[in-house]
Structures are given as structure tokens and as C-alpha cells.
Motif scaffolding. Structure first.
Motif, PDB file in Angstrom:
ATOM      1  N   VAL A  99      -2.492   2.068  -4.601  1.00  8.80           N
ATOM      2  CA  VAL A  99      -2.000   3.436  -4.436  1.00  8.80           C
ATOM      3  C   VAL A  99      -3.086   4.363  -3.910  1.00  8.80           C
ATOM      4  O   VAL A  99      -4.235   4.331  -4.365  1.00  8.80           O
ATOM      5  N   PHE A 100      -2.676   5.202  -2.965  1.00  7.29           N
ATOM      6  CA  PHE A 100      -3.496   6.261  -2.405  1.00  7.29           C
ATOM      7  C   PHE A 100      -2.726   7.561  -2.587  1.00  7.29           C
ATOM      8  O   PHE A 100      -1.496   7.561  -2.618  1.00  7.29           O
ATOM      9  N   ALA A 101      -3.447   8.666  -2.717  1.00  9.57           N
ATOM     10  CA  ALA A 101      -2.747   9.932  -2.935  1.00  9.57           C
ATOM     11  C   ALA A 101      -3.521  11.083  -2.313  1.00  9.57           C
ATOM     12  O   ALA A 101      -4.749  11.162  -2.442  1.00  9.57           O
ATOM     13  N   THR A 102      -2.777  11.971  -1.657  1.00 11.33           N
ATOM     14  CA  THR A 102      -3.403  13.156  -1.078  1.00 11.33           C
ATOM     15  C   THR A 102      -3.473  14.274  -2.114  1.00 11.33           C
ATOM     16  O   THR A 102      -2.654  14.368  -3.026  1.00 11.33           O
TER      17      THR A 102
ATOM     18  N   ASP B  77       2.899   1.001   3.589  1.00 12.66           N
ATOM     19  CA  ASP B  77       4.201   0.352   3.386  1.00 12.66           C
ATOM     20  C   ASP B  77       5.229   1.334   2.838  1.00 12.66           C
ATOM     21  O   ASP B  77       6.405   1.316   3.240  1.00 12.66           O
ATOM     22  N   VAL B  78       4.802   2.166   1.887  1.00 11.32           N
ATOM     23  CA  VAL B  78       5.679   3.173   1.289  1.00 11.32           C
ATOM     24  C   VAL B  78       4.925   4.494   1.243  1.00 11.32           C
ATOM     25  O   VAL B  78       3.756   4.523   0.841  1.00 11.32           O
TER      26      VAL B  78
ATOM     27  N   ARG C   4       0.859  -1.172   0.000  1.00 15.41           N
ATOM     28  CA  ARG C   4       0.000   0.000   0.000  1.00 15.41           C
ATOM     29  C   ARG C   4       0.898   1.226   0.000  1.00 15.41           C
ATOM     30  O   ARG C   4       1.686   1.428   0.933  1.00 15.41           O
ATOM     31  N   VAL C   5       0.771   2.016  -1.049  1.00 10.42           N
ATOM     32  CA  VAL C   5       1.637   3.182  -1.255  1.00 10.42           C
ATOM     33  C   VAL C   5       0.811   4.455  -1.135  1.00 10.42           C
ATOM     34  O   VAL C   5      -0.269   4.554  -1.737  1.00 10.42           O
ATOM     35  N   LEU C   6       1.323   5.412  -0.380  1.00 10.19           N
ATOM     36  CA  LEU C   6       0.701   6.727  -0.267  1.00 10.19           C
ATOM     37  C   LEU C   6       1.602   7.754  -0.930  1.00 10.19           C
ATOM     38  O   LEU C   6       2.783   7.856  -0.592  1.00 10.19           O
ATOM     39  N   VAL C   7       1.059   8.504  -1.882  1.00 10.97           N
ATOM     40  CA  VAL C   7       1.795   9.586  -2.542  1.00 10.97           C
ATOM     41  C   VAL C   7       1.215  10.912  -2.073  1.00 10.97           C
ATOM     42  O   VAL C   7       0.032  11.182  -2.296  1.00 10.97           O
TER      43      VAL C   7
END
Length: 335
Positions: free
Chosen positions: A178-181, A219-220, A153-156
């Protein structure tokens, strides 16, 4: 150099903060390991405006100077000791505009061939010129540092930004969720690139960590914003195996939240190969991966709709400085 001119037009910065001036310069001759590129399009970044203003101490450029970090164009001559490119090849790269290396706001540029890659076949010169700095920055963080892979699970942070929207696509291409703000008005754009959008203005860190990871943490996390957003990343990363990466980790930050999670932090400084000469081959390798992904339809870029000729480069800088750009600003240098 068959049918090449003796001189060329370039947008030159003569004094810090001064307007760019269209100037005639001698045509450069490619040295060992270099190719001469007829520049079709020059991609501009917020960093370019900071270099022009003399406010980027890490990216100084001796004056008078030709600015412009990214380019796309056609190889028109080869220097000695060049392998892998031929006259007529369409290429792109992050090739200069810092550290005394001539930039892309000019009709021709003598470029270290190691920095170049073949242009994606389905992207225009304008689209290709918009990719290099942003994609290399995304890749160095997600792949080189964090080793992003399927199942993570990656947050950008800043998922609609110049680096962020490319990081979202790169993480997805590597199999991550992927998740992104972003802001509420950026929701559709972020989701269009395949990420779950998080409204940073309306959702506290603890709430989105709980909602999207069950409270475990990401995770990242790739921070493209810096400041308080990097601090928030330390609160949102998964314990033990989590990895926070930032392209703007230049402030003063408390590391205790990260340390208490036994997580990892890495910084990205994309300009280092241009400034030092070390690692240039890897930049060319990264862009070959960008070409592969673009040719597979897994990578696209977001262009600002304004069009500028080389003689209008000053207006392009003003668009960025006034925060009026709605995507990557590209100058059309030649047809």
C-alpha cells in the motif's frame, strides 16, 4: 422494555443551518426487524455538517431531525422478528441521520438490526462509533468493487483522512502493498498505518508512478479526495488490469486517460442502503468483518481528542466545520 424511560434527550435540527437544540422526545418503540439501542457514542462525519447546512442534495433529511450517521451502544429492547441480537449486546453501525431515518445524536435509537454488528471487544464505544461510515466506504470500494488481493500495489489518495486511513489498513489486511498520498506533515501518520507515504504537493504523478511501480501503474487506486485527484488517478492506474475507485466521483472528468489504459472505474455511494433499504444486510456483514479485523489488531481508528457531551453536539459540528478536527469527532451520548 424493563426500566426504560418514556422520553429521551436528543440534539434536534429544526431549521437548515440552525444550531442544534437539546430536546425531549418520546422514546422510540422498535418495530419489526429493529432493536432499541441505548446510544453510548455518536460518530460525526463531514457529511453530517453538509446535511445540517442543507448542501447535501444526495442525503437530505426532513426537518425537524435528529442527525448523526454512526453510533455505538447497547441493545436494550428487541422488536418482532429480530434474530442474532440479545438485550445487553454491545453493537455499532451506520444507522441513520439521512433520508428521514433518525440519527445517533440521541439517548436511544430504534435501529434496523441488519445495519448492526457486534462491537469489537478491544475497542471502546467511542472508537467503535468512529468506524462505520469510513470502514464501509473503504470496504465497498476496495473489496466489493476492486476485489483487492495479495500481490497488488494499491494507492490510496488521502491516506490520513477518515476513509483513507481505514482503506490503507483494509488493503494491507488483504495482503496488498500500500502507498498513500498526503501532505508532508501527514507522513508519520500514514506510515504508522503501514503505507508508503507520497507527498502529493512535492511529487508529480509520473514521478511517483515511476518510483513505486516502475512506470507500470498501480493495480488499484482508491480516491477519497475527488476533483483533480480523481483525474490524476486515471493517469496513474495500471493498463488493462487496473481499477480506479472513488468515493467522491461527482464532478465532471475526462475519461480519455482511463480509456486509453483500458482500465476500469467504479463509484461508491455508501448511503444508498440507508436511503433505499436495499443492501442493508451487507452493511452489517461489512461491519462484522471490521470487528474481525479489529479483534485481530489489524484495524484501528484515529479519534480527535476533543470530548463533547450530547448537550455540546453543536460545538462538535463547529469543530468539523472550522476544519479544526484532527481525527474522527465523536460525541459522548451516555455512560
Amino acid at each position: 422494555m424493563n426500566t426504560l424511560p418514556l422520553t429521551m434527550q436528543a440534539a434536534v435540527l429544526e431549521q437548515v443551518g440552525a444550531p442544534l437544540r437539546l430536546t425531549e422526545l418520546a422514546l422510540p418503540v422498535p418495530g419489526p426487524g429493529q432493536v432499541l439501542v441505548r446510544v453510548a457514542a455518536a460518530g460525526l462525519n463531514p457529511l453530517d455538517t453538509k446535511i445540517r447546512a442543507g448542501s447535501a442534495g444526495h442525503a437530505r433529511h426532513p426537518l425537524p431531525a435528529v442527525l448523526g450517521i454512526d453510533l455505538a451502544g447497547t441493545v436494550v429492547a428487541l422488536g418482532p422478528e429480530v434474530d442474532g441480537f440479545r438485550i445487553g449486546d454491545a453493537v455499532y453501525g451506520m444507522t441513520g441521520g439521512v433520508g428521514g431515518v433518525q440519527g445517533s445524536l440521541t439517548e436511544y435509537a430504534a435501529v434496523d438490526a441488519a445495519l448492526l454488528a457486534p462491537k469489537p471487544k478491544d475497542l471502546s464505544m467511542r472508537e467503535a462509533a468512529a468506524l462505520p461510515l469510513g470502514f464501509i466506504t473503504a470496504y465497498e470500494g476496495l473489496v466489493d468493487r476492486a476485489h483487492v488481493h495479495a500481490g497488488q500495489r494499491v494507492l490510496v489518495h488521502g491516506g490520513a483522512g477518515g476513509v483513507g486511513h481505514l482503506a490503507v489498513q483494509l488493503a494491507r489486511a488483504n495482503g496488498a502493498q500500500v502507498f498513500a498520498t498526503g501532505s508532508a506533515r501527514q507522513k508519520a501518520m500514514i506510515e504508522g498505518y503501514g503505507a508508503t507515504a507520497i507527498d502529493y504537493g512535492a511529487t508529480p504523478v509520473a514521478d511517483y508512478v515511476q518510483a513505486h511501480t516502475g512506470g507500470e501503474g498501480f493495480d488499484v487506486i482508491y480516491d477519497t479526495v475527488g476533483g483533480a485527484t480523481l483525474d490524476a488517478s486515471f493517469e496513474a492506474v495500471r493498463p488493462y488490469h487496473g481499477h480506479v475507485v472513488s468515493a467522491l466521483g461527482w464532478g465532471t472528468h475526462a475519461l480519455a486517460p482511463l480509456s486509453f489504459r483500458a482500465a476500469t472505474y467504479s463509484g461508491v455511494f455508501t448511503l444508498r442502503p440507508l436511503l433505499t433499504g436495499y443492501g442493508r444486510v451487507h452493511h452489517g456483514e461489512i461491519l462484522r468483518e471490521a470487528t474481525r479485523l479489529a479483534d485481530l489488531g489489524q484495524l484501528r481508528t484515529h479519534l480527535d481528542p476533543h470530548r463533547f457531551a450530547l448537550a455540546e453536539a453543536e460545538q462538535a459540528y463547529q469543530l468539523i466545520e472550522n476544519a479544526a478536527a484532527t481525527g474522527k469527532v465523536v460525541v459522548d451520548v451516555s455512560g
